[in-house]
Design an enzyme around this catalytic site. Structure first.
Site, PDB file in Angstrom:
ATOM      1  N   CYS A  92     -43.940   4.887   3.326  1.00 42.50           N
ATOM      2  CA  CYS A  92     -43.569   3.880   4.327  1.00 42.50           C
ATOM      3  C   CYS A  92     -44.680   2.843   4.522  1.00 42.50           C
ATOM      4  O   CYS A  92     -44.458   1.815   5.170  1.00 42.50           O
ATOM      5  CB  CYS A  92     -43.343   4.516   5.704  1.00 42.50           C
ATOM      6  N   HIS A 110     -40.640   5.111  11.818  1.00 42.13           N
ATOM      7  CA  HIS A 110     -39.517   5.204  10.889  1.00 42.13           C
ATOM      8  C   HIS A 110     -38.878   6.576  11.062  1.00 42.13           C
ATOM      9  O   HIS A 110     -39.567   7.595  10.993  1.00 42.13           O
ATOM     10  CB  HIS A 110     -40.019   5.033   9.453  1.00 42.13           C
ATOM     11  N   HIS A 112     -35.223   9.173  10.291  1.00 38.38           N
ATOM     12  CA  HIS A 112     -33.984   9.409   9.544  1.00 38.38           C
ATOM     13  C   HIS A 112     -32.897   9.863  10.517  1.00 38.38           C
ATOM     14  O   HIS A 112     -32.075  10.716  10.189  1.00 38.38           O
ATOM     15  CB  HIS A 112     -34.215  10.456   8.451  1.00 38.38           C
ATOM     16  N   GLU A 133     -26.282  -1.150  29.927  1.00 43.05           N
ATOM     17  CA  GLU A 133     -27.504  -1.193  30.735  1.00 43.05           C
ATOM     18  C   GLU A 133     -28.767  -0.900  29.923  1.00 43.05           C
ATOM     19  O   GLU A 133     -29.818  -1.523  30.125  1.00 43.05           O
ATOM     20  CB  GLU A 133     -27.378  -0.195  31.907  1.00 43.05           C
ATOM     21  N   HIS A 189     -29.872   5.770   5.229  1.00 43.85           N
ATOM     22  CA  HIS A 189     -31.271   6.220   5.182  1.00 43.85           C
ATOM     23  C   HIS A 189     -31.853   6.419   6.592  1.00 43.85           C
ATOM     24  O   HIS A 189     -32.214   7.530   6.956  1.00 43.85           O
ATOM     25  CB  HIS A 189     -32.063   5.179   4.369  1.00 43.85           C
TER      26      HIS A 189
HETATM   27 ZN   LIG Z   1     -37.345   7.170   5.028  1.00 45.89          ZN
END
Ligand SMILES: [Zn+2]
Length: 229
Positions: A92, A110, A112, A133, A189
């Site tokens: 990442c 990040h 999943h 809201e 993903h």
């Molecule tokens: Zn990923």
């Protein structure tokens, strides 16, 4: 810095301060694991402190993450100033760097999350929701302060690639095309979320996941996610 020095730079990550980035990354990894967002070593977390970019490694079980597992990179030189032995940097990393350089982010998350994955199957080019809201927890980049209840949240969706790092160019394009977005969804993903500070990134990630889950339920019930005005 030599690679040997980069390996042994433990002082960068060992701290008794609970809000030291290396400690916070471990805390967030455990929290997010409990939410089912980073199971099976998936996902990643990074925090920026001025020139230092702290990064969770690849392949480590998130709920067992330790500060000594954390990589540290210089933002200026884009070189590692701490590299734990026997661990691999997260795939990442180039995506996190895109959020730091293009949005001046303070942290990037990040996950999943299944809610994120499901929404990429239910929406086409962008995820949209309005008049809920919880939207008020999110920033309105184009003016100071947060979004209003009736504002429409738009999150771009990019196509997945075989290797995580190959997502970088389409993530950069999406960031430029949607200057108000504080997140990008990746089809089948997961999601990348960033914020000006560590705490804001965490709040945005939680608020967005709530809205993604709600949108799935609205779609199941045939309720449009964007309210007609
Ligand atoms: Zn990923």
């Amino acid at each position: 810095m030599s690679s040997c020095a980069a390996r042994s730079n433990d002082a960068l990550v060992l701290s008794s301060d609970p809000i030291h980035p290396a400690n916070l990354i471990c805390e967030f990894c455990r929290l997010f694991y409990q939410n089912g967002w980073v199971t099976g070593t998936g996902g990643g977390i990074s925090i920026r402190d001025d020139d230092k970019i702290y990064l969770a490694p690849s392949g480590v079980q998130k709920e067992r993450m330790l500060p000594e597992n954390i990589f540290v990179m210089s933002f200026k030189t884009q070189e590692y100033i701490r590299k734990p032995l026997s661990l691999k940097p997260s795939a990442c990393t180039p995506l996190f760097m895109a959020a730091y350089s293009k949005r001046n982010a303070g942290a990037c998350i990040h996950t999943h999350s299944q809610n994120a994955v499901m929404c990429t199957l239910l929406f086409d080019e962008v995820f949209e929701i309005s008049s809920i809201e919880q939207i008020k927890a999110l920033p309105r980049i184009t003016r100071p302060g947060n979004m209003w209840y009736s504002d429409k949240l738009v999150i771009p969706i990019i196509e997945n690639t075989e290797r995580e790092e190959e997502l970088e160019s389409s993530l950069r394009v999406a960031i430029e095309k949607y200057p108000s977005a504080t997140a990008v969804l990746v089809r089948r993903h997961g999601i990348y979320v960033w914020g000006e500070t560590t705490w804001k990134a965490k709040i945005y990630n939680e608020a967005i996941d709530y809205l993604l889950e709600l949108a799935i339920k609205m779609k199941q019930m045939g309720i449009p996610t964007v309210k007609k005005v």
